[in-house]
Write an enzyme that holds these catalytic residues in place. Structure first.
Site, short mmCIF file in Angstrom:
data_model
loop_
_atom_site.label_atom_id
_atom_site.label_comp_id
_atom_site.label_asym_id
_atom_site.label_seq_id
_atom_site.Cartn_x
_atom_site.Cartn_y
_atom_site.Cartn_z
N ASP A 1 -1.77 -6.45 -7.46
CA ASP A 1 -0.31 -6.14 -7.43
C ASP A 1 0.21 -7.38 -8.24
O ASP A 1 0.11 -7.48 -9.69
CB ASP A 1 -0.03 -7.02 -6.09
CG ASP A 1 0.62 -6.99 -5.43
OD1 ASP A 1 1.04 -6.06 -4.68
OD2 ASP A 1 1.91 -7.74 -5.14
N ASP B 1 -3.18 3.16 -0.94
CA ASP B 1 -2.48 2.09 -0.90
C ASP B 1 -1.48 2.70 -1.14
O ASP B 1 -0.99 3.99 -1.62
CB ASP B 1 -2.65 1.61 -2.26
CG ASP B 1 -1.78 0.46 -2.59
OD1 ASP B 1 -0.73 -0.17 -1.85
OD2 ASP B 1 -2.26 -1.04 -3.57
N GLY C 1 -7.13 0.04 1.35
CA GLY C 1 -5.91 -0.77 1.13
C GLY C 1 -5.65 -1.48 -0.33
O GLY C 1 -5.86 -1.17 -1.04
N HIS C 2 -4.42 -1.92 0.19
CA HIS C 2 -3.38 -2.71 -0.66
C HIS C 2 -4.69 -3.88 -1.14
O HIS C 2 -5.00 -4.08 -2.51
CB HIS C 2 -2.31 -2.84 -0.70
CG HIS C 2 -1.73 -3.60 -1.23
ND1 HIS C 2 -0.93 -3.26 -2.54
CD2 HIS C 2 -1.12 -5.31 -1.49
CE1 HIS C 2 -0.74 -4.36 -3.43
NE2 HIS C 2 -0.44 -4.90 -3.05
N PHE C 3 -5.52 -4.26 -0.56
CA PHE C 3 -6.51 -5.49 -0.17
C PHE C 3 -7.38 -4.91 0.34
O PHE C 3 -8.26 -4.79 1.35
CB PHE C 3 -5.17 -6.16 0.73
CG PHE C 3 -4.92 -7.44 0.01
CD1 PHE C 3 -4.72 -7.94 -0.45
CD2 PHE C 3 -2.98 -7.31 0.82
CE1 PHE C 3 -2.87 -8.76 -0.91
CE2 PHE C 3 -2.08 -7.41 0.12
CZ PHE C 3 -1.85 -8.11 -0.60
#
Length: 290
Positions: free
Chosen positions: A103, A238, A265-267
């Site tokens: 990110d 994500d 997902g994102h994390f």
């Protein structure tokens, strides 16, 4: 048992927190976190790598345990965050390192690589974007609108990203086993983001994010010229940085290793730590230790 040391350094007048583990003589791995979290996101990964690597994980200014100077006394930009990270590395005597970017950590890490290409031994991108392909339009449209025309018409949509519900969504969306994600993640992040005046710092970074895509052509040229070893280990579900962003690395780095993790997902480290850590450790062992 690996000892993780929790330290502070004064960098250009600001107190920067960082986690450090592993032998100083080993190859260094710099872990760069994203929004809205901190080096806390690496708390479980660090012990899995620190037996063979010297690991450094700072909190960006305005995040975690680092200082949060008011936005009217410090200009929050990704250039500024990279400046502080670069200065921290210099103060620590670190001149060669692999980078792990996620990110917001990606635009910080890309700037470091563009400034000193020879310093970077390898790159791990975990949902850390470097191509227009990676932007999921539904998520990014409000950010681009705010960056182009900041004001009362565009600010509410991005300010929503600072809410507890939005931060929880970042952790849970697309995750096939959400019960594995510790609720302390989003409650801790929300607490830190909610420090007095930090909203203005975060809004400044939202506006500045528009400076990142224009850097991509230079970054892609760096990839082509250096052929730096790169692993993209990516949560396939994500909805912020989609999997096309991972696949795109092979456009300039044909040997890039792309590992899309279904149900992640994102994390990714919160729900698929074992899978991600195995890919990361294998990659670093082959590219940095040999």
């Amino acid at each position: 048992m690996v000892e993780v040391r929790h330290r502070y350094a004064t960098v250009r007048g600001h107190r920067i927190f960082y986690r450090e583990a592993g032998p100083h003589g080993a190859p260094t791995l710099l872990l760069l976190h994203g929004f809205p979290t901190s080096s806390r996101m690496f708390r479980q990964l660090i012990p899995r790598l620190a037996d063979r690597f010297h690991v450094i994980a700072p909190d960006h200014l305005g995040f975690g345990h680092s200082d949060t100077p008011p936005a009217d006394t410090f200009t929050y930009t990704f250039d500024a965050l990279a400046d502080l990270t670069e200065a921290l590395l210099t103060d620590l005597g670190i001149t060669r390192y692999a980078i792990y970017v996620q990110d917001y950590g990606a635009p910080v890490g890309w700037r470091l690589a563009l400034r000193t290409p020879a310093a970077v031994t390898a790159v791990i991108s975990q949902n850390g974007n470097a191509y227009d392909d990676g932007f999921v339009p539904q998520f990014w449209a409000p950010v681009w609108a705010y960056a182009k025309n900041p004001g009362p018409d565009t600010e509410p949509a991005v300010r929503e990203a600072l809410s507890l519900d939005a931060i929880r969504w970042q952790y849970l969306h697309g995750v096939d086993r959400p019960e594995l994600v510790d609720p302390d993640t989003w409650t801790s992040d929300h607490r830190d983001i909610s420090r007095p005046g930090n909203d203005l710092a975060q809004l400044a970074l939202f506006r500045d994010y528009a400076t990142n895509p224009p850097l991509y052509p230079r970054l892609h040229a760096y990839f082509r010229q250096s052929q730096v070893p790169l692993l993209a280990v990516w949560g396939a579900e994500d909805l912020i940085f989609g999997p096309d962003g991972a696949r795109a690395f092979t456009r300039d780095l044909p040997a890039a290793e792309i590992r899309l993790v279904p149900g992640g997902g994102h994390f990714l480290l919160e729900s698929h730590l074992d899978t991600a850590a195995a890919h990361i450790r294998d990659f670093l062992t082959r590219t940095v230790l040999t």
